[in-house]
Motif scaffolding. Sequence first.
Motif, PDB file in Angstrom:
ATOM      1  N   THR A  60      50.993  48.658  39.357  1.00  0.00           N
ATOM      2  CA  THR A  60      50.168  49.193  38.717  1.00  0.00           C
ATOM      3  C   THR A  60      49.057  49.258  38.618  1.00  0.00           C
ATOM      4  O   THR A  60      48.436  48.893  40.025  1.00  0.00           O
ATOM      5  CB  THR A  60      51.308  47.910  37.449  1.00  0.00           C
ATOM      6  N   THR A  61      48.297  49.356  37.342  1.00  0.00           N
ATOM      7  CA  THR A  61      47.219  49.567  37.682  1.00  0.00           C
ATOM      8  C   THR A  61      46.603  48.783  36.797  1.00  0.00           C
ATOM      9  O   THR A  61      47.456  47.697  35.799  1.00  0.00           O
ATOM     10  CB  THR A  61      46.494  50.726  37.492  1.00  0.00           C
ATOM     11  N   GLU A  62      45.056  48.152  37.065  1.00  0.00           N
ATOM     12  CA  GLU A  62      44.324  47.249  35.879  1.00  0.00           C
ATOM     13  C   GLU A  62      42.698  47.929  35.881  1.00  0.00           C
ATOM     14  O   GLU A  62      42.746  47.569  36.923  1.00  0.00           O
ATOM     15  CB  GLU A  62      44.191  45.748  36.971  1.00  0.00           C
ATOM     16  N   TYR A  63      43.059  46.932  34.638  1.00  0.00           N
ATOM     17  CA  TYR A  63      41.562  47.429  33.801  1.00  0.00           C
ATOM     18  C   TYR A  63      40.869  46.714  33.044  1.00  0.00           C
ATOM     19  O   TYR A  63      39.409  46.793  33.164  1.00  0.00           O
ATOM     20  CB  TYR A  63      41.191  49.322  32.833  1.00  0.00           C
ATOM     21  N   ILE A  64      41.278  44.898  33.002  1.00  0.00           N
ATOM     22  CA  ILE A  64      41.116  44.095  32.427  1.00  0.00           C
ATOM     23  C   ILE A  64      41.701  43.260  33.147  1.00  0.00           C
ATOM     24  O   ILE A  64      43.054  43.668  33.604  1.00  0.00           O
ATOM     25  CB  ILE A  64      40.968  44.010  30.694  1.00  0.00           C
TER      26      ILE A  64
ATOM     27  N   MET B 243      39.761  51.767  36.880  1.00  0.00           N
ATOM     28  CA  MET B 243      40.516  50.678  37.118  1.00  0.00           C
ATOM     29  C   MET B 243      41.020  50.764  38.849  1.00  0.00           C
ATOM     30  O   MET B 243      40.619  51.101  39.859  1.00  0.00           O
ATOM     31  CB  MET B 243      42.141  51.130  36.405  1.00  0.00           C
ATOM     32  N   ARG B 244      41.883  48.944  39.472  1.00  0.00           N
ATOM     33  CA  ARG B 244      42.465  49.125  40.523  1.00  0.00           C
ATOM     34  C   ARG B 244      43.910  49.248  40.772  1.00  0.00           C
ATOM     35  O   ARG B 244      44.214  48.611  39.555  1.00  0.00           O
ATOM     36  CB  ARG B 244      41.476  47.715  41.322  1.00  0.00           C
TER      37      ARG B 244
ATOM     38  N   ASP C 193      39.460  48.403  45.862  1.00  0.00           N
ATOM     39  CA  ASP C 193      38.253  47.655  45.049  1.00  0.00           C
ATOM     40  C   ASP C 193      39.001  48.287  43.596  1.00  0.00           C
ATOM     41  O   ASP C 193      39.466  49.363  43.394  1.00  0.00           O
ATOM     42  CB  ASP C 193      37.441  48.310  45.801  1.00  0.00           C
ATOM     43  N   VAL C 194      37.434  48.294  42.666  1.00  0.00           N
ATOM     44  CA  VAL C 194      37.600  48.994  40.819  1.00  0.00           C
ATOM     45  C   VAL C 194      37.752  50.310  41.452  1.00  0.00           C
ATOM     46  O   VAL C 194      36.343  50.374  42.881  1.00  0.00           O
ATOM     47  CB  VAL C 194      36.841  48.674  39.895  1.00  0.00           C
TER      48      VAL C 194
ATOM     49  N   VAL D 295      29.936  45.563  36.736  1.00  0.00           N
ATOM     50  CA  VAL D 295      30.629  44.895  35.021  1.00  0.00           C
ATOM     51  C   VAL D 295      31.440  44.455  35.753  1.00  0.00           C
ATOM     52  O   VAL D 295      31.981  42.839  35.399  1.00  0.00           O
ATOM     53  CB  VAL D 295      30.590  46.627  34.710  1.00  0.00           C
ATOM     54  N   ALA D 296      32.763  43.813  36.760  1.00  0.00           N
ATOM     55  CA  ALA D 296      33.335  43.469  37.100  1.00  0.00           C
ATOM     56  C   ALA D 296      33.147  41.855  37.373  1.00  0.00           C
ATOM     57  O   ALA D 296      33.406  41.306  37.205  1.00  0.00           O
ATOM     58  CB  ALA D 296      34.326  43.958  37.945  1.00  0.00           C
ATOM     59  N   ALA D 297      31.781  42.099  38.225  1.00  0.00           N
ATOM     60  CA  ALA D 297      31.450  40.781  39.060  1.00  0.00           C
ATOM     61  C   ALA D 297      30.469  39.984  37.656  1.00  0.00           C
ATOM     62  O   ALA D 297      30.515  38.631  37.824  1.00  0.00           O
ATOM     63  CB  ALA D 297      30.423  41.007  39.513  1.00  0.00           C
ATOM     64  N   VAL D 298      30.893  40.113  36.282  1.00  0.00           N
ATOM     65  CA  VAL D 298      29.811  39.302  35.225  1.00  0.00           C
ATOM     66  C   VAL D 298      30.288  37.732  34.800  1.00  0.00           C
ATOM     67  O   VAL D 298      31.761  38.674  34.014  1.00  0.00           O
ATOM     68  CB  VAL D 298      28.795  40.711  33.860  1.00  0.00           C
TER      69      VAL D 298
END
Lengths: 444, 357
Positions: free
Chosen positions: A302-306, A394-395, A409-410, A427-430
């Motif tokens: 699947t994909t993920e964005y959060i 997304m990843r 990766d994203v 953004v994803a690392a914060v």
Amino acid sequence: MSRNHLRAALAASTAAVVLAGCGAGGRDASSGGDSEGGDTTGVTDTTISVGTHQPLTGVAAPGYSEINTGMKAYFDYVNEAGGIHGRKLELTVKDDGYNPTNTSKVVDELVLKDNVFAILGGLGTPTHTAVVDFLNKEEVPDLFVSSGAQLWGNDPEARPWTFGWQPDYEIEGKIMGQWIKENKPNAKVGLFLQGDELGGDGEKGLRQYVDDQIVERVEYASGNTDIGPQISKLKASGADLVVGFNTPSYTALSQLTSMKLGYDPTWIYTNVGSDPKLAGELLSTFSKGKVKGGGALDGAMTTEYIPGVGEESPWVDLWEKVWKEQGGKGELTNYRVYGMSQAYLFASALQASGKDLTRERIVDVIEKDAKNWPGPNLAPFRYSADSHLGISGMRMAEIKGLKTTPLTDVLVTDIGDAEITKDETDVAAVAPPKDGLPDVEVLK
Amino acid sequence: MRRIVSSPMLRRGLAAIALLIVSVFLIDMLSDYRQSQVSSVAYLAIAAGGLSVLIGLNGQLSLGHGAFMAIGAYTVAKMLQDGKEAPMLVLLVAAVIVTALVGAIVAVAAARLQGPYVAGATLALAVAVPALAVHFRDALGGEPGLRVSSPDVPTSIDDALFFLTGTETGTSQWLATVSVACLVVTFLLLRNLSQSRVGRQWRAVRDDPVAAQLAGINLGRSRIVCFIVSAACAGLAGGLMAMVTRVAAPSGFTLILSLTLLMAVVLGGLGTLTGALIGAALLTLLPTYVTNAGSSLGLSDLQSAELAPLVLGLTTIAVVLLAPAGLVGSIAPALRRLRTPSTDTSVTTTITRGEQS
């Protein structure tokens, strides 16, 4: 008959008096409800009232009915800490049963009777389509629509008050397509599509990359639970990788039907339909307990964005904490995480808008600044004067049990022929601030 | 004067005009939200009124009136696509004509059937029509349906209403006024029709088809005409619904809508127009009221959302048990009995059954 005469005369004279009293003559200059600084409907010195329409009952209720509890829990968490700029957040949730006619009625109620400041995370493509023009006509901020259709963001000139939230289905299809092309170049791809934007936009994105690998496409109409013919057709085509752009119920149905037909391709499901917990529960319900829910989607992608429940992420830790402190019954689910993520973005927007909050101000601030705010979203938002589309990427991930493991990766991109690139922003690392409250500067 | 008062048709016409004028003022006093509720009650009542005449006066049970509403709604929506505009009257008349035509085709088929078979045939219609909208996605918008832009208030009417009420007419006020006007006109026509020779024929067909046929009534034609009239009402209601809710989408016209109409008719009382109005008002206002009462009592949003269908179901059960002829059907004869206590009960009921419409 004399009594009737009397009545008639009485009625006539009353009407004449009323009409005379009402003949109002010339028009005065109309006085609008706006103050000079903008529209402050729904905002007081101590509160901000927002509303949302969600399917709490009906076919779309499983899963989706939890989103508002996540939003509420995060609002309560913020209120406990004193609110935003001293204002407490109030959320009015209305049930529309996923029926556009009802959506129209409940949004009328929210906007005209409850006088909410904004509509937050209104859920569903058909449902929100019914109110998007009304909200823009009434100039009500229509924030972070819970749907991946492009209508919310592709034409900010026509719909300046509406903002999308999740990645649209087309970029999801593109990212999936590129992954298939690079990692499964010999796969025979079948498409399992819901007959609306979800399927249509997803297919459009996929075909940009794997048009020549697609051997079959089937569509189902939402509401028709017999998908035997569609799955048989996929099986007959020899497709060994099936991409599903479908809702959670149809994830469960497609798994169940494939089992019955002895068909075992690799599945890739859209993020919309891939919550392993819900799909597992539905699978177990639909099969009347014959199929155990847990691990039903193992090996599917699947994909993920959060980040979702069970993942190693400081954001998930925050959501766990919020749910423990402010949540109601039940455990934290991915749907509640979804609601909390929307609520966090809204809180960020309020923070950045500053003390002088108006409807015009928050829309302006989101358009100009939201792409810079840290949040749980893995990729930045696309908001600008030209686009109100939501998260830009997304990843790919693989489902194992109730968790997912990232495969890529994203990746970020945009609709049309925009290239897919690795997300260069961090953004994803914060991580979230320690107190869990958005820490953004007030936009000048 | 005496002639006007003694002719029922003229008397009703005058009453309707008076009602229209009063409603213009009443609607003007309501908030935007109440105005939109008035529109919802009005369009549901129009459809329920049409269905009530069909079931109560002609004895044909239709479970497919939601589908006729869909046809009316999609007619209006199609005429307003791609920025096209048309006067409201044209839109509504078109909705009525198109629906009446479809109704005529269905009626010809239904006239050969009786009782439960009519219900079965129309049930199929209720299931099939929304599916058509999903199937012909390019023309009818698929699952999300077609968006309908809410009509602007014509300048001349805005000025006229301003002269009367002294306020600007907003979109929701305009829609509410038009919906109520449609309601009054429809009910006036239905009432006159049911009191005329045609209406007496419908009742004769309902009560005893064989006797009616012996009396020279063409059963098939009588049923077809009644069905078309009833479908046309549903079409008008659907057209209004599309404008009020600003969308025509298949999920708004599911079987549930057809059953809701039936429920409004049963709650109010078969064959009575007042009953259809009361039933429609109850079905529109009760769920919102119950949900809000639930939230203010401290129930969670989910619980209060689930409370509405529960209360609605219990209300229907209670009405069917306690007032089997519906609210109006049971209360009106009771009131009349109170006024004339000497009259024999059974005689009163038979008379009212024929008279109410």
